[in-house]
Motif scaffolding. Sequence first.
Motif, mmCIF file in Angstrom:
data_model
loop_
_atom_site.group_PDB
_atom_site.id
_atom_site.type_symbol
_atom_site.label_atom_id
_atom_site.label_comp_id
_atom_site.label_asym_id
_atom_site.label_seq_id
_atom_site.Cartn_x
_atom_site.Cartn_y
_atom_site.Cartn_z
ATOM 1 N N ALA A 1 -29.827 -20.110 84.160
ATOM 2 C CA ALA A 1 -30.926 -21.032 83.864
ATOM 3 C C ALA A 1 -31.309 -20.993 82.391
ATOM 4 N N LYS B 1 -35.625 -22.795 90.916
ATOM 5 C CA LYS B 1 -34.409 -23.590 90.750
ATOM 6 C C LYS B 1 -33.901 -24.145 92.076
ATOM 7 N N THR C 1 -36.911 -16.973 89.624
ATOM 8 C CA THR C 1 -36.132 -18.079 89.056
ATOM 9 C C THR C 1 -35.466 -18.881 90.169
ATOM 10 N N TRP D 1 -29.078 -16.265 88.758
ATOM 11 C CA TRP D 1 -30.087 -17.318 88.633
ATOM 12 C C TRP D 1 -30.739 -17.388 87.261
ATOM 13 N N ASN E 1 -37.661 -23.582 82.901
ATOM 14 C CA ASN E 1 -37.766 -25.015 83.195
ATOM 15 C C ASN E 1 -37.967 -25.868 81.954
#
Length: 330
Positions: free
Chosen positions: A157, A277, A273, A153, A325
């Motif tokens: 990301a 997500k 995360t 993750w 993000n």
Amino acid sequence: MKPQTELNLPSGLDDFLQQSGWERSIVQPLPSDASFRRYFRVSDSANGNAMLMDAPPPHENPGPFIDVAEYLTGHGFRAPKIFSKNLDRGFVLIEDFGDRRMREHLDAQPADEARIYMQAIDTLINLAHTECADLPPYDEASYLREVRLLTEWYLPAMQIDFDQSEFDRMWNDALAPVAGTQVVTVLRDYHAENIMLLDDGTQGLIDFQDALIGHPAYDLVSLLQDARRHVSAELETEMLDYYITRAEPDYDFGHHYALIGAQRNTKIIGIFTRLWKRDGKLRYLDFLPRMWALLERDLNHPQLAALKNWFDTYIPKDIRKIAPNTLGTE
């Protein structure tokens, strides 16, 4: 007060409460967190207060919570008593420990920190001297599966390339010293938001449904490297020394503590995360700076040099400051 029909109460609740002898109760929802479980406070003029856990199958299974609660109460620990249950529906009516959590109390009364943390550590020492519950082991395979949450993750990301086999080998080598130390009942979520301060001076335990048989350092790390409440490095050192003095481990506990801390904090960075997500829970990214600070503290242990080198190489400190993000990932 809203009518119960406007509170989004789970279907079948009225029948469950009637069968449990709480049919005249007033039910109020409590704030939910990062799972499908929901909690309600149930108030009845004849019975007093209770907590209702709504753990709907197939997403949740209240069975492990009940089993661990009965193990804990059976050995003299303050877990909630089970008043009634319906496992097919996922309803469990349990003892209400009130609203006085360790976290809020210490935020308001920081002078009580050392005393209350010592009391929480005494619980862990007593648990370590108690016959283990009948639970699966928290073994190296479990540790490895959890740290992979970082590569599943967080690293994608952050658009970071990595070698999964190298990552796995590194963690297998690092975790070798804790092999064979699955010797205590580990509650796994033992921290200031899950410890209740009760009127009789004891501390109540909640949220232990994921308990396993694991390393004595795990719950201590959970308590002293709290993801949601700041514990100063000075207090952590003082409490770690208190534990070692009382528990008298016959191995390098400081090394094991740092290693378990690095494993746990790596996992949590991946979990937070994922909560953003996959589940759209943006607020969990706010905890990442704290988690990186805790992980860096663990990685500074001299026997974790290989782990520290990997993190410094693939996720240097300037990258750790960037929120996932903000990268515009799909």
